[in-house]
Design an enzyme around this catalytic site. Structure first.
Site, PDB file in Angstrom:
ATOM      1  CD  GLU A 105       4.988   9.719   0.493  1.00 39.92           C
ATOM      2  OE1 GLU A 105       5.054   8.572   0.972  1.00 39.92           O
ATOM      3  OE2 GLU A 105       3.994  10.141  -0.112  1.00 39.92           O
ATOM      4  CB  CYS A 108      -0.254  10.451  -2.748  1.00 40.42           C
ATOM      5  SG  CYS A 108      -1.693  10.876  -3.731  1.00 40.42           S
ATOM      6  CE  LYS A 120      -7.354  -1.781   7.982  1.00 41.44           C
ATOM      7  NZ  LYS A 120      -7.317  -0.329   8.243  1.00 41.44           N
ATOM      8  CG  ASN A 149      -4.026  10.983   2.339  1.00 43.85           C
ATOM      9  OD1 ASN A 149      -3.923   9.776   2.426  1.00 43.85           O
ATOM     10  ND2 ASN A 149      -3.619  11.646   1.291  1.00 43.85           N
ATOM     11  CD  GLU A 204      -3.332   4.583  -7.844  1.00 46.21           C
ATOM     12  OE1 GLU A 204      -2.492   5.509  -7.816  1.00 46.21           O
ATOM     13  OE2 GLU A 204      -3.831   4.155  -8.890  1.00 46.21           O
TER      14      GLU A 204
HETATM   15  P1  NAD Z   1      -0.376   3.216   5.328  1.00 49.60           P
HETATM   16  O1  NAD Z   1       0.285   2.478   4.226  1.00 49.60           O
HETATM   17  O2  NAD Z   1       0.266   3.231   6.671  1.00 49.60           O
HETATM   18  O3  NAD Z   1      -1.875   2.638   5.576  1.00 49.60           O
HETATM   19  C1  NAD Z   1      -2.789   2.492   4.531  1.00 49.60           C
HETATM   20  C2  NAD Z   1      -3.806   1.411   4.889  1.00 49.60           C
HETATM   21  O4  NAD Z   1      -3.150   0.149   4.939  1.00 49.60           O
HETATM   22  C3  NAD Z   1      -4.483   1.591   6.256  1.00 49.60           C
HETATM   23  O5  NAD Z   1      -5.861   1.318   6.139  1.00 49.60           O
HETATM   24  C4  NAD Z   1      -3.785   0.549   7.105  1.00 49.60           C
HETATM   25  O6  NAD Z   1      -4.560   0.069   8.181  1.00 49.60           O
HETATM   26  C5  NAD Z   1      -3.548  -0.564   6.099  1.00 49.60           C
HETATM   27  N1  NAD Z   1      -2.497  -1.505   6.509  1.00 49.60           N
HETATM   28  C6  NAD Z   1      -1.417  -1.264   7.287  1.00 49.60           C
HETATM   29  N2  NAD Z   1      -0.696  -2.401   7.452  1.00 49.60           N
HETATM   30  C7  NAD Z   1      -1.339  -3.366   6.749  1.00 49.60           C
HETATM   31  C8  NAD Z   1      -1.078  -4.763   6.532  1.00 49.60           C
HETATM   32  N3  NAD Z   1      -0.034  -5.375   7.072  1.00 49.60           N
HETATM   33  N4  NAD Z   1      -1.937  -5.452   5.746  1.00 49.60           N
HETATM   34  C9  NAD Z   1      -3.002  -4.840   5.167  1.00 49.60           C
HETATM   35  N5  NAD Z   1      -3.304  -3.531   5.374  1.00 49.60           N
HETATM   36  C10 NAD Z   1      -2.480  -2.803   6.145  1.00 49.60           C
HETATM   37  O7  NAD Z   1      -0.582   4.691   4.778  1.00 49.60           O
HETATM   38  P2  NAD Z   1      -0.916   6.048   5.573  1.00 49.60           P
HETATM   39  O8  NAD Z   1       0.244   6.416   6.416  1.00 49.60           O
HETATM   40  O9  NAD Z   1      -2.260   5.963   6.206  1.00 49.60           O
HETATM   41  O10 NAD Z   1      -1.033   7.048   4.317  1.00 49.60           O
HETATM   42  C11 NAD Z   1       0.060   7.680   3.776  1.00 49.60           C
HETATM   43  C12 NAD Z   1       0.607   7.009   2.538  1.00 49.60           C
HETATM   44  O11 NAD Z   1      -0.403   6.829   1.542  1.00 49.60           O
HETATM   45  C13 NAD Z   1       1.655   7.879   1.877  1.00 49.60           C
HETATM   46  O12 NAD Z   1       2.750   7.113   1.433  1.00 49.60           O
HETATM   47  C14 NAD Z   1       0.907   8.491   0.704  1.00 49.60           C
HETATM   48  O13 NAD Z   1       1.728   8.976  -0.324  1.00 49.60           O
HETATM   49  C15 NAD Z   1       0.052   7.352   0.293  1.00 49.60           C
HETATM   50  N6  NAD Z   1      -1.075   7.813  -0.545  1.00 49.60           N
HETATM   51  C16 NAD Z   1      -1.087   7.513  -1.886  1.00 49.60           C
HETATM   52  C17 NAD Z   1      -2.111   7.971  -2.705  1.00 49.60           C
HETATM   53  C18 NAD Z   1      -2.163   7.643  -4.192  1.00 49.60           C
HETATM   54  O14 NAD Z   1      -3.241   7.735  -4.785  1.00 49.60           O
HETATM   55  N7  NAD Z   1      -1.086   7.270  -4.839  1.00 49.60           N
HETATM   56  C19 NAD Z   1      -3.135   8.744  -2.165  1.00 49.60           C
HETATM   57  C20 NAD Z   1      -3.086   9.042  -0.795  1.00 49.60           C
HETATM   58  C21 NAD Z   1      -2.054   8.558  -0.001  1.00 49.60           C
END
Ligand code: NAD
Length: 489
Positions: A381, A283, A174, A151, A249
């Site tokens: 969440e 988020c 990535k 997102n 984040e």
């Molecule tokens: P996610 O944590 O599932 O994935 C995020 C990234 O991490 C992806 O690129 C994924 O491939 C990678 N990833 C997954 N497993 C990994 C591992 N073992 N090692 C390294 N990388 C790995 O998140 P999502 O479901 O795509 O997004 C939603 C989450 O992101 C929500 O919790 C949301 O609140 C948060 N978010 C936070 C902010 C902020 O600025 N604070 C902004 C947007 C989204």
């Protein structure tokens, strides 16, 4: 399926070692084949970034020249905004009226950090030794692994790439496997802007392989991560070997607090934006409405009336206000949490069940948890369009309920009483507090969380320093030969 999407490694575009389908959330069916980076490609991307760090093509650029590259990137991004917006809308389901506006504004983030590049200064230390001059320079930390969710990925990349490149770092970015299209398309702009090979590499693949190999690579000095708390724990574990610096984040369960003296129309509109914009997949979603008991019924009546009028539709239709979710997994998670919450005593006021519309849609949903304030929907969440409602009697209770989760990303306060607003802004544990507004951002304003919402700050001038480390240089100014070699100076 022919695919225009490729990985970008060491200044060249290439196919992935594997491929996977990306789903169009508006139909729930595959729309593009994406390249999957496996171990060898991830390692090659990090090696390229590491070489680029010392390559004179990047290492000898002046800070102003790095800034010029960022200005050029900003211009290219602005021109490409309509094309990138169409890709983002197709890949993520985010509505076109939001992606168009957001991408054009992201160019301002690159311009801001372009201007910061030659303002990262060192300092002179007046040490207590008359024959020594000591100064501190700011050095780029090294290779940065930037890992982002699906997102707002162009935005979440800009707040990492902008300061990291301004500081002179190199980056492996990535993209999420859920919807990598926009960032893979963005890589073409990085190439066009003229960044030397290896300075920025853009890859995608699955978390447990691509993300894990990247974040644990011995040549990665810093991991800038945005995503969920569960993945953040993997990131921290992945960095026990390379001991990389980590910024996180993460998610939130942000309170949206409405006092009985608030401008109700304004608060209703802000609450709509807080939870139903981007179909709640934000988020900073204001997903916990805390409303003062005396105005609960009036506020909810106005809110429900507005929710009924939200235009749900195809994300690529400019008239649509509310589109699908990005993934089926999210929809099923929302349904499971809602079912548990209802069993715990929460009452669904609108929405709550999927319609038979094709695509990954879930309607705007409001659940009254005032009789069950521990219901799962008020503590978890959901990353979706679900607003959980609770009430408070007075300021102290509003603060205590606002601070009742382990998250601390954002908070909204609606009141005409500004002294109260000041008190609350101090008492609420969150990285961002919006008073009589919500979901406002600027490249000049730092952003980040407390507690389970993470640490590190993105945005603002200080973010560029987060990609540097200091070097302390001692110069002896005396011409007298060094004396006793066996004592510390
Ligand atoms: P996610 O944590 O599932 O994935 C995020 C990234 O991490 C992806 O690129 C994924 O491939 C990678 N990833 C997954 N497993 C990994 C591992 N073992 N090692 C390294 N990388 C790995 O998140 P999502 O479901 O795509 O997004 C939603 C989450 O992101 C929500 O919790 C949301 O609140 C948060 N978010 C936070 C902010 C902020 O600025 N604070 C902004 C947007 C989204």
């Amino acid at each position: 399926m022919d695919s225009p999407f490729e990985l970008y490694i060491d200044g060249r575009f290439e196919a992935g070692a594997g491929t996977f389908d990306s789903i169009d959330p508006a139909t729930g069916t595959p729309w593009a084949t994406m390249p999957e980076a496996r171990r060898e490609q991830v390692e090659r991307a990090v090696e390229a970034a590491d070489r680029a760090l010392r390559d004179p093509a990047w290492a000898t650029l002046t800070a102003s020249q790095r800034g010029k590259l960022l200005y050029r990137l900003a211009d290219l991004l602005e021109q490409a905004a309509p094309e990138l917006a169409a890709i983002e809308t197709r890949d993520t389901g985010k509505i076109i009226r939001e992606t168009r506006g957001q991408i054009a504004y992201i160019a301002e983030y690159y311009r801001y950090y372009a201007g910061i590049a030659d303002k990262i200064e060192g300092s002179f230390v007046p040490v207590d030794k008359p024959d020594m001059q000591v100064w501190i320079s700011r050095e780029p930390i090294g290779v940065v692994a930037a890992i982002v969710p699906w997102n707002s990925q162009l935005f979440l990349s800009a707040v990492k790439l902008g300061p990291a490149l301004a500081a002179g770092c190199t980056v492996v970015l990535k993209a999420s496997e859920e919807a990598p299209g926009p960032l893979l398309a963005f890589a073409r702009l990085l190439h066009q802007a003229g960044f030397p090979p290896g300075v920025v590499n853009v890859i995608t693949g699955f978390g447990p392989e691509c993300g894990a190999v990247l974040s644990s690579h011995p040549k990665v000095a810093q991991v800038a991560f945005t995503g969920g708390p569960a993945t953040a724990r993997h990131i921290v574990a992945n960095t026990t070997g390379n001991l990389a610096r980590v910024s996180l984040e993460l998610g939130g369960k942000s309170p949206f607090i409405v006092f009985d003296d608030a401008d109700l129309d304004s608060a209703v509109n802000a609450q709509l934006a807080a939870i139903f914009a981007a179909s709640g997949q934000s988020c900073v979603a204001g997903s916990r409405l805390l409303v003062q008991a005396g105005i609960k019924d009036a506020f909810l009546a106005r809110l429900l009336e507005k929710v009924a009028a939200i235009r749900i539709g195809a994300p690529d239709d400019a008239a649509t206000e509310f589109g699908p979710l990005c993934t089926e997994r999210q929809r099923q998670n929302i349904e499971a949490v809602l079912a548990a919450s209802v069993a715990q005593g929460a009452r669904v006021l609108c929405g709550g069940t999927r319609s038979d519309r094709a695509g990954i849609y879930f309607p705007p949903t409001i659940v009254d948890c005032s009789a069950s304030p521990q219901a799962d929907s008020i503590t978890t969440e959901l990353f979706g369009p679900v607003l959980s409602v609770d009430v408070f009697d007075d300021e102290a209770q509003a603060i205590s309920k606002a601070n009742s989760t382990a998250f601390g990303l954002a908070a909204g306060i609606f009141t005409r009483n500004l002294t109260r607003a000041h008190r609350l802004s101090r008492a609420i544990r969150s990285g961002v507090v919006w008073i009589n507004t919500y979901r406002a951002i600027s490249p000049l304003a730092p952003f980040g969380g407390f507690g389970l919402s993470g640490h590190g700050r993105e945005g603002g001038a200080a973010a560029a320093l987060e990609y540097t480390t200091t070097k302390t240089v001692w110069l002896r100014t005396s011409d007298v030969p060094m004396d006793d070699p066996f004592v510390m100076r």
